[in-house]
Design a protein around this motif. Structure first.
Motif, PDB file in Angstrom:
ATOM      1  N   PHE A   1     -38.623 -38.120   4.957  1.00 23.65           N
ATOM      2  CA  PHE A   1     -37.598 -37.322   5.118  1.00 23.65           C
ATOM      3  C   PHE A   1     -38.710 -36.010   5.998  1.00 23.65           C
ATOM      4  O   PHE A   1     -39.476 -35.938   5.510  1.00 23.65           O
ATOM      5  N   GLY A   2     -37.314 -35.534   6.610  1.00 19.74           N
ATOM      6  CA  GLY A   2     -37.476 -34.661   7.746  1.00 19.74           C
ATOM      7  C   GLY A   2     -37.129 -33.934   7.754  1.00 19.74           C
ATOM      8  O   GLY A   2     -36.386 -33.497   7.430  1.00 19.74           O
ATOM      9  N   ARG A   3     -37.882 -32.386   8.515  1.00 13.44           N
ATOM     10  CA  ARG A   3     -36.672 -31.111   9.405  1.00 13.44           C
ATOM     11  C   ARG A   3     -35.977 -32.194   9.796  1.00 13.44           C
ATOM     12  O   ARG A   3     -35.921 -33.091  11.104  1.00 13.44           O
ATOM     13  N   VAL A   4     -35.279 -30.563  10.047  1.00 14.82           N
ATOM     14  CA  VAL A   4     -33.573 -30.440  11.446  1.00 14.82           C
ATOM     15  C   VAL A   4     -34.637 -29.897  12.602  1.00 14.82           C
ATOM     16  O   VAL A   4     -34.314 -30.726  13.434  1.00 14.82           O
ATOM     17  N   ASP A   5     -35.661 -30.122  12.774  1.00 14.65           N
ATOM     18  CA  ASP A   5     -36.394 -29.278  14.089  1.00 14.65           C
ATOM     19  C   ASP A   5     -37.665 -30.376  14.797  1.00 14.65           C
ATOM     20  O   ASP A   5     -37.863 -30.742  15.540  1.00 14.65           O
ATOM     21  N   GLN A   6     -37.290 -31.502  13.791  1.00 18.95           N
ATOM     22  CA  GLN A   6     -38.291 -33.240  14.123  1.00 18.95           C
ATOM     23  C   GLN A   6     -37.072 -33.692  14.986  1.00 18.95           C
ATOM     24  O   GLN A   6     -38.467 -35.136  15.296  1.00 18.95           O
ATOM     25  N   ILE A   7     -36.039 -34.270  14.760  1.00 18.54           N
ATOM     26  CA  ILE A   7     -34.901 -34.108  15.316  1.00 18.54           C
ATOM     27  C   ILE A   7     -34.759 -34.591  17.331  1.00 18.54           C
ATOM     28  O   ILE A   7     -35.069 -33.460  17.652  1.00 18.54           O
ATOM     29  N   ALA A   8     -35.251 -35.305  17.953  1.00 16.49           N
ATOM     30  CA  ALA A   8     -35.104 -35.121  19.014  1.00 16.49           C
ATOM     31  C   ALA A   8     -33.626 -35.907  19.388  1.00 16.49           C
ATOM     32  O   ALA A   8     -33.370 -36.980  19.492  1.00 16.49           O
ATOM     33  N   TYR A   9     -33.663 -34.426  20.210  1.00 19.52           N
ATOM     34  CA  TYR A   9     -31.974 -34.487  20.933  1.00 19.52           C
ATOM     35  C   TYR A   9     -32.008 -34.416  21.861  1.00 19.52           C
ATOM     36  O   TYR A   9     -33.164 -33.905  22.828  1.00 19.52           O
ATOM     37  N   PRO A  10     -30.985 -35.167  22.687  1.00 16.76           N
ATOM     38  CA  PRO A  10     -30.966 -35.381  23.707  1.00 16.76           C
ATOM     39  C   PRO A  10     -30.228 -34.363  25.095  1.00 16.76           C
ATOM     40  O   PRO A  10     -29.595 -33.472  24.623  1.00 16.76           O
ATOM     41  N   PRO A  11     -31.086 -34.003  26.219  1.00 12.66           N
ATOM     42  CA  PRO A  11     -31.101 -32.129  26.847  1.00 12.66           C
ATOM     43  C   PRO A  11     -29.465 -32.465  26.756  1.00 12.66           C
ATOM     44  O   PRO A  11     -28.823 -34.063  27.140  1.00 12.66           O
ATOM     45  N   GLN A  12     -29.015 -31.622  27.260  1.00 13.77           N
ATOM     46  CA  GLN A  12     -27.346 -30.878  27.298  1.00 13.77           C
ATOM     47  C   GLN A  12     -26.389 -31.274  28.841  1.00 13.77           C
ATOM     48  O   GLN A  12     -26.042 -31.840  28.888  1.00 13.77           O
ATOM     49  N   ASP A  13     -27.232 -31.621  29.505  1.00 15.88           N
ATOM     50  CA  ASP A  13     -27.325 -32.514  31.369  1.00 15.88           C
ATOM     51  C   ASP A  13     -26.969 -33.656  31.645  1.00 15.88           C
ATOM     52  O   ASP A  13     -26.620 -34.358  32.488  1.00 15.88           O
TER      53      ASP A  13
END
Length: 139
Positions: free
Chosen positions: A85-97
């Motif tokens: 299990f991890g924290r939400v801030d550890q998830i790598a979201y794609p850049p918006q552009d």
């Protein structure tokens, strides 16, 4: 003249009585519908409570652990561990552009593309008809 006024007043009273009678039944129908909706809402809330209890029962960690052990050979599942299990801030979201959006000023002419496709189909049909009349055949 008086009799006309009496007749008119009687018609008005009868008309108003009919209107009040009609409104009374519409109001009763509306109240019955509201009561029916309230019963449906209550029944659905009870069903939701039952479904949440079933969900909690089915997602007990000890039950899930037993399922993992039973299906390890077939599915290759591993037991749950706190390190998974991890924290939400550890998830790598794609850049918006990186998402392909059209600029607000540009638009796509779908109707024109459809008309061009239909014209090409018509041209192909006309070509095959002329070829058939001349003795040529297309596969």
């Amino acid at each position: 003249m008086r009799s006309i006024v009496y007749v008119f007043a009687t018609l008005v009273v009868v008309g108003l009585g009919y209107w009040a009678y009609h409104e009374n039944y519409k109001t009763q129908d509306s109240l019955n519908e509201v009561a029916s909706l309230q019963r449906d809402i209550g029944r659905m809330r009870e069903e939701l409570v039952v479904l949440r209890a079933e969900w909690a029962y089915l997602n007990r960690p000890d039950r899930l652990r037993e399922l993992v052990l039973m299906n390890y050979d077939r599915l290759g599942l591993l037991p749950l561990a706190p390190e998974q299990f991890g924290r939400v801030d550890q998830i790598a979201y794609p850049p918006q552009d990186t998402l392909p959006f059209l600029p607000t000023g540009e638009s796509i002419d779908v109707q024109g593309a459809i008309e061009m496709a239909l014209e090409s189909i018509d041209d192909l049909a006309a070509t095959s008809e002329t070829a058939e009349t001349e003795g040529e055949t297309f596969p």
